[in-house]
Design a protein around this motif. Structure first.
Motif, PDB file in Angstrom:
ATOM      1  N   ILE C 118       0.850  -1.192   0.000  1.00  0.00           N
ATOM      2  CA  ILE C 118       0.000   0.000   0.000  1.00  0.00           C
ATOM      3  C   ILE C 118       0.883   1.239   0.000  1.00  0.00           C
ATOM      4  CG2 ILE C 118      -1.665   1.295   1.391  1.00  0.00           C
ATOM      5  CD1 ILE C 118      -2.757  -1.485   2.253  1.00  0.00           C
ATOM      6  N   GLN C 122      -0.708   6.894   1.994  1.00  0.00           N
ATOM      7  CA  GLN C 122      -1.923   6.235   2.489  1.00  0.00           C
ATOM      8  C   GLN C 122      -1.686   5.634   3.885  1.00  0.00           C
ATOM      9  OE1 GLN C 122      -5.009   6.539   1.289  1.00  0.00           O
ATOM     10  NE2 GLN C 122      -5.052   4.988  -0.323  1.00  0.00           N
ATOM     11  N   SER C 126      -3.478   6.713   7.449  1.00  0.00           N
ATOM     12  CA  SER C 126      -4.225   5.727   8.212  1.00  0.00           C
ATOM     13  C   SER C 126      -3.661   5.581   9.632  1.00  0.00           C
ATOM     14  CB  SER C 126      -4.174   4.403   7.463  1.00  0.00           C
ATOM     15  OG  SER C 126      -4.858   3.423   8.154  1.00  0.00           O
ATOM     16  N   ASN C 129      -4.188   8.812  11.672  1.00  0.00           N
ATOM     17  CA  ASN C 129      -5.597   8.847  12.032  1.00  0.00           C
ATOM     18  C   ASN C 129      -5.847   8.022  13.291  1.00  0.00           C
ATOM     19  OD1 ASN C 129      -8.170   9.627  11.621  1.00  0.00           O
ATOM     20  ND2 ASN C 129      -8.282   8.862   9.538  1.00  0.00           N
ATOM     21  N   GLU C 130      -5.316   6.804  13.295  1.00  0.00           N
ATOM     22  CA  GLU C 130      -5.515   5.921  14.442  1.00  0.00           C
ATOM     23  C   GLU C 130      -4.872   6.511  15.704  1.00  0.00           C
ATOM     24  OE1 GLU C 130      -5.219   1.939  13.552  1.00  0.00           O
ATOM     25  OE2 GLU C 130      -5.319   1.261  15.625  1.00  0.00           O
ATOM     26  N   GLN C 133      -7.040   9.320  16.993  1.00  0.00           N
ATOM     27  CA  GLN C 133      -8.242   8.833  17.676  1.00  0.00           C
ATOM     28  C   GLN C 133      -7.896   8.313  19.074  1.00  0.00           C
ATOM     29  OE1 GLN C 133     -11.175   9.355  16.385  1.00  0.00           O
ATOM     30  NE2 GLN C 133     -10.306  10.137  14.496  1.00  0.00           N
ATOM     31  N   ARG C 137      -9.347   9.765  22.644  1.00  0.00           N
ATOM     32  CA  ARG C 137      -9.971   8.951  23.695  1.00  0.00           C
ATOM     33  C   ARG C 137      -9.287   9.198  25.039  1.00  0.00           C
ATOM     34  NH1 ARG C 137      -9.992   4.957  19.996  1.00  0.00           N
ATOM     35  NH2 ARG C 137      -8.163   3.976  20.899  1.00  0.00           N
TER      36      ARG C 137
ATOM     37  N   LYS E 215     -16.796  14.738  14.907  1.00  0.00           N
ATOM     38  CA  LYS E 215     -16.058  13.556  14.486  1.00  0.00           C
ATOM     39  C   LYS E 215     -16.866  12.734  13.488  1.00  0.00           C
ATOM     40  CE  LYS E 215     -14.780   9.935  17.071  1.00  0.00           C
ATOM     41  NZ  LYS E 215     -14.182   9.154  18.172  1.00  0.00           N
ATOM     42  N   ASP E 231     -11.465   4.590  -3.933  1.00  0.00           N
ATOM     43  CA  ASP E 231     -10.613   3.766  -3.077  1.00  0.00           C
ATOM     44  C   ASP E 231     -11.178   2.353  -2.958  1.00  0.00           C
ATOM     45  OD1 ASP E 231      -9.074   5.930  -2.677  1.00  0.00           O
ATOM     46  OD2 ASP E 231      -9.693   6.303  -0.598  1.00  0.00           O
ATOM     47  N   ARG E 234     -11.991  -2.052   1.092  1.00  0.00           N
ATOM     48  CA  ARG E 234     -11.306  -2.535   2.291  1.00  0.00           C
ATOM     49  C   ARG E 234     -10.421  -1.434   2.895  1.00  0.00           C
ATOM     50  NH1 ARG E 234      -6.790  -4.971   2.673  1.00  0.00           N
ATOM     51  NH2 ARG E 234      -6.266  -6.222   4.511  1.00  0.00           N
ATOM     52  N   ILE E 235      -9.714  -0.730   2.016  1.00  0.00           N
ATOM     53  CA  ILE E 235      -8.879   0.392   2.477  1.00  0.00           C
ATOM     54  C   ILE E 235      -9.752   1.471   3.105  1.00  0.00           C
ATOM     55  CG2 ILE E 235      -7.286   2.215   1.736  1.00  0.00           C
ATOM     56  CD1 ILE E 235      -5.999  -0.352   1.322  1.00  0.00           C
ATOM     57  N   GLN E 238     -10.967   0.423   6.490  1.00  0.00           N
ATOM     58  CA  GLN E 238      -9.891   0.541   7.479  1.00  0.00           C
ATOM     59  C   GLN E 238      -9.741   1.990   7.956  1.00  0.00           C
ATOM     60  OE1 GLN E 238      -6.238  -0.973   5.922  1.00  0.00           O
ATOM     61  NE2 GLN E 238      -5.379  -1.395   7.945  1.00  0.00           N
ATOM     62  N   ARG E 239      -9.830   2.930   7.017  1.00  0.00           N
ATOM     63  CA  ARG E 239      -9.659   4.330   7.387  1.00  0.00           C
ATOM     64  C   ARG E 239     -10.850   4.821   8.220  1.00  0.00           C
ATOM     65  NH1 ARG E 239      -7.968   6.507   2.468  1.00  0.00           N
ATOM     66  NH2 ARG E 239      -9.861   7.659   2.064  1.00  0.00           N
ATOM     67  N   THR E 242     -11.126   3.850  12.058  1.00  0.00           N
ATOM     68  CA  THR E 242     -10.349   4.557  13.084  1.00  0.00           C
ATOM     69  C   THR E 242     -11.178   5.616  13.786  1.00  0.00           C
ATOM     70  OG1 THR E 242      -9.530   6.109  11.435  1.00  0.00           O
ATOM     71  CG2 THR E 242      -8.127   4.226  11.938  1.00  0.00           C
ATOM     72  N   TYR E 243     -12.322   6.034  13.184  1.00  0.00           N
ATOM     73  CA  TYR E 243     -13.149   7.049  13.825  1.00  0.00           C
ATOM     74  C   TYR E 243     -14.073   6.469  14.894  1.00  0.00           C
ATOM     75  CZ  TYR E 243     -11.850  10.511  10.313  1.00  0.00           C
ATOM     76  OH  TYR E 243     -11.164  11.400   9.542  1.00  0.00           O
ATOM     77  N   PRO E 246     -13.524   1.829  20.311  1.00  0.00           N
ATOM     78  CA  PRO E 246     -12.909   0.499  20.172  1.00  0.00           C
ATOM     79  C   PRO E 246     -13.928  -0.645  20.061  1.00  0.00           C
ATOM     80  CG  PRO E 246     -11.768   1.768  21.842  1.00  0.00           C
ATOM     81  CD  PRO E 246     -12.965   2.573  21.444  1.00  0.00           C
ATOM     82  N   ARG E 249     -15.649  -0.726  16.723  1.00  0.00           N
ATOM     83  CA  ARG E 249     -14.619  -0.978  15.743  1.00  0.00           C
ATOM     84  C   ARG E 249     -14.306  -2.463  15.614  1.00  0.00           C
ATOM     85  NH1 ARG E 249      -8.690   1.827  15.658  1.00  0.00           N
ATOM     86  NH2 ARG E 249      -7.867   0.506  13.993  1.00  0.00           N
ATOM     87  N   LYS E 250     -14.073  -3.124  16.745  1.00  0.00           N
ATOM     88  CA  LYS E 250     -13.798  -4.568  16.743  1.00  0.00           C
ATOM     89  C   LYS E 250     -14.889  -5.301  15.969  1.00  0.00           C
ATOM     90  CE  LYS E 250     -10.090  -5.948  19.182  1.00  0.00           C
ATOM     91  NZ  LYS E 250      -9.297  -4.986  18.412  1.00  0.00           N
TER      92      LYS E 250
END
Lengths: 259, 259, 259, 259, 259
Positions: C118, C122, C126, C129-130, C133, C137, E215, E231, E234-235, E238-239, E242-243, E246, E249-250
């Motif tokens: 990738i 990009q 990514s 961004n993580e 975040q 938190r 957000k 895009d 999947r990419i 993933q991006r 992150t917003y 947790p 997200r999981k």
């Protein structure tokens, strides 16, 4: 001479005299040891806060608030626009003779660099660098005054607590209670007076003078780079005029743009 | 040795002695348990606030305010301009032998990277990264001192409230009222003294020393990148001189530019 | 286990016991209703301040200050430099088997993206961004603790004013005056204790731990992008080492650069 | 006329009268010397804080809070979209006659520059420069009000300390104790009243008016540059509508976009 | 309905009742004139601070803290990823029918612009503009609550000083001293209660809800621009993930990425 500063200093003082007279506390407010504790203690602590040279030079900097801060923005705009016209007519090199007797170092050095054909981006970096350093020096001085403004009431409070402790240890003598507590409060009075009447206002005025000087220097940078890139004098004038206060601006607009 | 710091510490102390003498509170101000509550309590709370290593190393950092902070900007400018001249005459590789005995790690590593032919943008990133990390370390130390400066009067107040509660529970014994309340106030006195006389000034001086060091390192970065890009020594000198204080600057200007 | 945090909590507590013992206020400081008003009232107000999940999870977050924050920066640098060397010798795909057993999700996901080919920009977006975040938190949790630290003395003051009002309504009974006022002051004591002894230090340590974690993650991002762009392992090591504390750095410098 | 401001000023005043009536302190709250010390002293100190012209012009600026701030964003959007349509149909020069009778200097000068064919980047710099200068002027005025809001309770406290000192020096006369202390407190009352009832609210409303004006001018800049670059009127309208409040926006959306 | 907010409001209230009951101050805490001075006075001053519409609409905004803020980020991510997949299979125009029944204006308008083929940079500017305007509106409301939170204890203090002045003017009547002073303190109690129990928490929760909404809207912008630039789903997933918090997200990671 900045008359406003004198009005502020003496006006504040006369209000205090007036208040002391009205409240019948005249005699109690003059207490040398309390002055030493509050004024002297907070001043001595500045030595721990800042390097020797800053504390020693402090009073010279403070005296600046009694001088009118005049950075001659109006004359500078006129000069810059005139130089812009001349350089468009007869070339940059013709400015050489004009700048000999300019008093302002910042303006003259910048123009000399233009005449020497140094690259514009280079000149901008160099001049902004100098501007930033000047601002950093001013801000350090201002922060010394601010530190004093914070320490003064702190030492006033310290003095009052010390006085109260002394008083409480001698509670039996009822007749000395009033005067003792009054003496304890005098350091609070001095601390608050130093902060409100002198140090915070002085710090604000120094900040204001700094902002004025920064703005006038930013204007000079814009002007010099405008001359170098050969902007039309009318466009340059329009841009520089935005830096002036509304009154000066109206005046120069008539002269420089709508002629 | 930074004489100003000693003046500050002993000046503040003598003012307190003087005030205690004038207010008749001399005996009352020396109270070991109150010292333990205010000084010890606030110091122990630092362990909850910061990791072990920072609290243990605190006094070593604080001792720095008694050493004069001298980053030799003047000598550095002279060195950098000399290196710039040499590299323009005999090439970057010729600097190899010059830098062997430079004491300043930051300067030497930067120059070695230039000689090794590493890309300028790369060098800038690497050096600024190191500068940022140094500043972050300094700021953490300063924030430890600041945390202490906030906790000290907090524990002083806690001690006073505890003392007042104890006093109020034993109001009947009128003769002990004064001494009890005086004891209660002593922790407020210690808290305020620690904050105003020591911790806030120390934090300010550490911040000032950090600002000086950051500025001198920024100047080194500018100088090294100027040498790499082969700037004219006079232009480089002019740019570096903006980082100096006005006195050093005037001196070096005569030497490096108008020669 | 973070020993410093335990020293802080129990040290502060023992200072309070010591002070209560010295000031004769031992009995007066234990007052359950006052604890409920100050601690309970300020905690209940947190429900209005933040969503349910944040208030319920608060104690779990607070318990983190008793765990040593160790983000293994040293091992991470070693791993990243080793991966950089391997990828230059045998290609990015060869990293596949290496990363299977990496525990750190952030590092592993980043490396997998590199192996999957990738684009670097990009990946940076990514990962940053993580990181942002995560920081957001953490900052929300810290602001919950800060809110409590502000509310606690507020409710302490409320309790004292309520107590004073009750006392003033029953002024006739002189013998109850002392105990009543002492009870009124206890809520101020609890509010100040909660703020100074627990909540402000806890908030600071959480901030410190967050700063450490952010720095270690920033280092990982730099490392992963350096691996992708095929930087020389020595250059990469030099850049990553700037993120370490001076002690770890010296050690690794010997190992990774001057070998 | 901004009715809300009048409600605020007279509502606050009537609450004070009501409170004085309920608390039986009516006579004690009117005390001319205390007014002079608090109001006069803090005002005189402004002279040390800011240049003469700012202090003299202060009351004129303060009077602005009683005028409704209306920057006619709705009409401006309609005008800008109409100009955009016209310029796409008949060219930029056709706007010449439209702008003759525009009252808003900022809008007219911007449009004239567009018609004169000056470069878009140039126009943006010039207009943003003017906007920044306006905002700086407003912020200076606001900071004068803020300075006063800080000085007023400071002088109130000074007056109270002076009064207490006077009272403590005359403790023997028990009958004058109450009135003397009441007089001492009146300056605290005035200082707090000036801060809470007048100066902080006035500063907030000036800030709000400034924010509105800045937003409306930013919208004008966007609109003018959109016209110059020939954006589709519907796209331009959509962008400009985001600057309006929700009510005006809904209205204009029906008119300008979904027609 | 946000249960936490109700817990906060009623929990705080019951603590106050409990404290009043324990301190015997029940009768003294209910005092209508003091409520009027503190609550009414500070509210009326808001009229001077902000325009009419903001003060009138204040209670509607405050009522929002009792509604659960749910911006459906999870569903939005699912929708955006689904749209991304569909647009890659059947083209952007195929999204037309999908978006008809989207409730979220912001999402629908953004997607319509994508379908209409408007340039990505243009869409970003327009959407960020709208987001900024929304945030500015929210921040103004929050600052109104903050202004009230500052004014309330200010008016509480004003009321207390007024009460003390009244009391000091009637010192002779010893029996009324207690009740008078108790009444004077009640306004301090109300001011502190309004600030700590209601206004500061409400301001914090509004800020929190605003941060959540910002957000979620930032996530929508990222998603829409990702769809436009085609895009890989999947990419994009993933991006966007992150917003999320947790937990969500999981859950979605299992569904959207590792399927």
């Amino acid at each position: 001479m900045d008359i406003a500063s004198f009005i502020g200093v003496f006006g504040g003082l006369s209000i205090v005299f007036f208040g002391a007279f009205m409240g019948g506390s005249f005699g109690g407010l003059i207490h040398l040891p309390s002055m030493l504790i509050t004024g002297g203690g907070s001043f001595l602590c500045l030595f721990l806060t800042y390097p020797l040279s800053y504390v020693i030079g402090l009073f010279k900097v403070i005296s600046k608030v009694f001088r009118t801060a005049d950075f001659k923005e109006k004359e500078t705009v006129q000069k810059l626009v005139a130089l812009s016209e001349k350089s468009r007519r007869t070339g940059l090199l013709a400015l050489e003779e004009e700048i000999q007797d300019f008093e302002d170092d910042f303006l003259r050095t910048g123009l000399r660099n233009v005449i020497d054909g140094i690259d514009g981006a280079q000149i901008r970096i160099s001049m902004e660098n100098e501007l930033n350093q000047m601002e950093a020096r001013h801000n350090t001085w201002i922060s010394v005054v601010n530190a004093w403004a914070t320490l003064a009431p702190g030492f006033g409070m310290l003095g009052t607590v010390m006085g109260l402790i002394g008083m409480l240890l001698n509670l039996e003598d009822k007749s000395s209670l009033g005067p003792n507590m009054s003496t304890a409060l005098v350091t609070t009075f001095y601390g608050s007076l130093m902060q409100n009447w002198l140090l915070v206002p002085i710090s604000s005025k120094l900040m204001y003078q700094n902002a004025l000087e920064v703005k006038s220097k930013e204007m000079i940078i814009e002007g010099i780079l405008g001359i170098q890139s050969g902007d039309h004098p009318r466009i340059l004038a329009q841009r520089l005029l935005t830096y002036l206060n509304p009154v000066d601006r109206k005046e120069l607009e008539a002269e420089l743009i709508r002629e």
